[in-house]
Design an enzyme around this catalytic site. Structure first.
Site, PDB file in Angstrom:
ATOM      1  N   ASP A 266       1.050  -1.250   0.266  1.00 30.46           N
ATOM      2  CA  ASP A 266       0.347   0.039  -0.050  1.00 30.46           C
ATOM      3  C   ASP A 266       0.972   1.205  -0.738  1.00 30.46           C
ATOM      4  O   ASP A 266       0.530   2.034  -0.504  1.00 30.46           O
ATOM      5  CB  ASP A 266      -1.092   0.253   0.880  1.00 30.46           C
ATOM      6  CG  ASP A 266      -2.294  -1.148   0.895  1.00 30.46           C
ATOM      7  OD1 ASP A 266      -1.767  -1.740  -0.322  1.00 30.46           O
ATOM      8  OD2 ASP A 266      -2.828  -0.991   2.176  1.00 30.46           O
TER       9      ASP A 266
ATOM     10  N   TYR B 157     -10.547  -1.535   1.960  1.00 27.06           N
ATOM     11  CA  TYR B 157      -9.442  -0.386   3.707  1.00 27.06           C
ATOM     12  C   TYR B 157      -9.529   0.946   3.745  1.00 27.06           C
ATOM     13  O   TYR B 157      -8.601   1.462   3.016  1.00 27.06           O
ATOM     14  CB  TYR B 157      -8.887  -1.707   3.772  1.00 27.06           C
ATOM     15  CG  TYR B 157      -8.511  -3.179   4.377  1.00 27.06           C
ATOM     16  CD1 TYR B 157      -9.243  -2.921   5.531  1.00 27.06           C
ATOM     17  CD2 TYR B 157      -8.897  -4.441   3.622  1.00 27.06           C
ATOM     18  CE1 TYR B 157      -9.483  -4.934   6.124  1.00 27.06           C
ATOM     19  CE2 TYR B 157      -8.856  -5.486   3.993  1.00 27.06           C
ATOM     20  CZ  TYR B 157      -8.909  -5.719   5.453  1.00 27.06           C
ATOM     21  OH  TYR B 157      -9.817  -6.443   5.220  1.00 27.06           O
TER      22      TYR B 157
END
Length: 659
Positions: free
Chosen positions: A313, A397
């Site tokens: 990420d 998320y």
């Protein structure tokens, strides 16, 4: 890689330039950087900024800086031509108007630049124009493509024929029942498109099996789905009538003996610089630089459709670029100080994210307390912490990163994972997913973070000891078998510094300064206390184990090198592996009484629950740094007693203090 450099005449610093080497980039500096790269012929109508960030000076330069001294503010850009795939990294000086370095990136060897926002957007058009993809969805009874949501996901690197050096995304799809319906409840499973972003086409379609698309909706923001909202919760108000206890000057924060500088990086997000604590008449350095330098989310489903799912990420998506604007009363409570984030978009233009960083104080219960049997003295002091936080959304998320500083010198990082779990169609009795709603699965996965801690306890000469509890067998020196002690192992070199946590041994790591001692003659130190969660669970021979090698150990200790910033390497996207920490520690430099960096892997292994659907309550993970012999005694003896109005709901004797 190939490297080029160009020398240019010096010039005046751009308007709006900062006054400290670590000051965050301003909008004026971002504009000046774009103009500079353009003037040197590095830009064009199809060239995008995959990254534009402050090129931080080396530690010795920053430590030698004095207020008012001349600065050489430099920036680093990663540039991508979206029509040819050519990419390069360039460093330039804003003040000197000089191009200091240009490095050509070979995607087949060095990895790809991070994924651009416009590439995510392009995927929708690319896959919906592909006849094979449309036919695969039609086989599943889906013909209204306007309601299909292709989900562009990083491709990883599996050395498949034809993929080396190719800029790619892999695309799973979801479908909404109507525009406002959350599509995560309806995965279109069994089909995945491999997309070439430069050629703008689907180069391979995997149409593995027909699975039913789950029908039940999961609209957690729809009152009809949620049901009646409870009315029993009474308001909680956080007030500080006299204001906050901290001060902020030019991004430098001072709070209850703590001092640090707030930074923000487009890749890492929030950075704490030059963290120190005042002890008597001394400001004692603790950490030169603290950040979350990488995170990886590897999934466990080995099926032909999902085996490739793993996401970095920070390196692939840029955590800082995904930052949220925080809302008072929802994300933060109390007397709040916000910091905006100024980031460069794909065109190299500045964009401002308001309220990107939140800072406030929190009461944290009892700090210390004792009621003495002999003197009848009864004293209580309350703990308080300073919270510095930011939140990002990466696809499904959401992650909150919370740095906590406590009155007693403790430092803590807590990550809060929430949002929506990634979904699949559920195969009966699956070994690799939980059924969270009728026909809806949530594959098992991990969230593994790498905190980069550039330590500086009382100076740059630091060392690390591994401390394990040790049972002592019954014998002449332990006749009753009650003894236990500690085993201390000094880590001398980088090859010794790659360690695993061990809960059975109560393992902690002590960072110390061998040349700085407390009043008892002991080296001053801090303990790194891990949470003892599993490291990377993928097989050691897997692609993800090569690419996320940092996650195979809970601790790495390396010699400081300003070029070693990222645990999985500089260009993580589609990198073949063995970058970052494996390359760093291969040098096997000495780390005893040296300028060292700790890299701590922590996180969660997520076996989703039904309670995680349709939106997931926060899952917590993190670590703690706690003083161990750093102070000569309890550093909070001077904390005052609380007033009666804050420690009792009306005391009978009207005692104004909490004794």
């Amino acid at each position: 890689m190939t490297s080029l450099a160009a020398d240019q005449p010096a010039g005046a610093a751009p308007e709006g330039a900062a006054t400290h080497p670590l000051s965050r980039l301003t909008a004026a500096e971002i504009d000046a950087a774009r103009d500079l790269f353009d003037a040197h012929g590095l830009l064009g109508p199809t060239v995008r900024f995959a990254l534009l960030a402050l090129e931080e000076p080396a530690k010795d330069e920053v430590l030698a800086h004095r207020p008012g001294a001349e600065l050489d503010r430099r920036v680093r850009a990663v540039l991508l031509d979206v029509t040819t795939g050519a990419c390069r990294s360039a460093v330039a000086s804003l003040g000197r108007k000089a191009l200091d370095e240009v490095v050509e990136i070979d995607p087949a060897v060095d990895g790809q630049p991070p994924i651009l926002l416009e590439e995510f957007i392009a995927v929708d058009e690319i896959v919906k124009a592909d006849p094979a993809w449309r036919a695969a969805l039609a086989r599943r009874g889906i013909t209204d493509f306007d309601l299909v949501r292709p989900c562009p996901l990083s491709a990883g690197n599996f050395d498949f024929p034809g993929e080396r050096g190719r800029r790619m995304l892999r695309v799973l799809s979801f479908v909404a029942h109507r525009p406002e319906d959350h599509c995560w409840a309806h995965p279109i499973d069994g089909v995945v498109a491999y997309v070439d972003l430069i050629e703008r086409r689907v180069v391979e379609l995997i149409d593995h099996e027909l699975l039913p698309v789950p029908e039940e909706e999961g609209n957690y923001d729809d009152p009809e789905y949620v049901g009646p909202i409870r009315t029993s919760l009474k308001p909680i108000e956080i007030t500080q009538p006299e204001g906050a206890s901290f001060t902020v000057t030019d991004d430098v924060v001072s709070w209850e003996n703590w001092t640090f500088r707030v930074g923000f990086d487009p890749r890492e997000g929030l950075v704490l610089h030059q963290l120190s604590i005042r002890d008597g008449d001394r400001d004692r350095p603790l950490i030169y630089r603290a950040s979350v330098a990488e995170m990886v989310v590897p999934y466990a489903d080995p099926s032909p459709v999902r085996f490739w799912q793993n996401y970095f990420d920070a390196g692939e998506y840029l955590l800082g670029q995904q930052v949220n604007s925080l809302v008072l009363g929802c994300d933060c409570l109390g007397e709040i100080h916000y910091f905006d984030a100024v980031l460069a978009d794909g065109e190299g233009r500045p964009r401002v994210v308001p309220n990107a960083i939140c800072m406030h104080e929190e009461d944290y219960g009892v700090l210390w307390k004792h009621t003495d049997l002999f003197t009848e003295a009864a004293e209580t002091r309350r703990q308080r912490r300073l919270v510095i936080s930011f939140f990002v959304t990466v696809g499904n998320y959401d992650y909150g990163f919370y740095w906590y500083l406590y009155l007693d010198g403790t430092i803590q990082l807590e990550v809060k994972a929430t949002g929506v779990v990634f979904t699949s169609a559920y195969a009966q009795d699956s070994e690799y997913a939980t059924q969270i709603a009728p026909g809806l699965g949530a594959p098992y996965h991990q969230h593994l973070f790498s905190a980069r801690l550039d330590m500086m306890l009382d100076g740059t000469g630091n060392a690390v000891e591994e401390l394990d509890v040790r049972r002592v067998p019954v014998g002449p020196d332990n006749p009753y078998g009650n003894a236990f002690t500690r085993k201390v192992t000094r880590l001398r070199s980088e090859s010794e510094g790659a360690r695993l946590a061990d809960a059975t041994a109560g393992r902690v790591w002590r960072i110390l300064n061998p040349t700085s001692t407390n009043r008892l003659g002991q080296p001053v130190g801090y303990l790194l206390r891990p949470e003892n969660a599993p490291a990377l669970l993928a097989d050691a021979g897997s692609s993800i184990a090569r690419r996320a090698a940092f996650a195979t150990r809970h601790l790495w200790v390396t010699r400081y090198d300003p070029a070693e910033r990222y645990p999985a390497g500089d260009q993580v996207n589609q990198h073949p592996g063995a970058g970052g920490l494996p390359a760093f520690v291969a040098k096997d430099r000495a780390i005893d009484d040296a300028d060292i960096v700790l890299w701590h892997t922590f996180g969660t292994t997520h076996f989703p629950r039904t309670e995680d659907w349709p939106v997931m309550p926060v899952e917590y993970c993190g670590f703690t740094l706690k003083p161990s012999g750093f102070f000569d005694r309890n550093p909070t003896l001077d904390v005052p007693a609380s007033t009666g109005g804050h420690c009792a709901n009306g005391s009978a004797d009207g005692d104004p203090a909490c004794h």
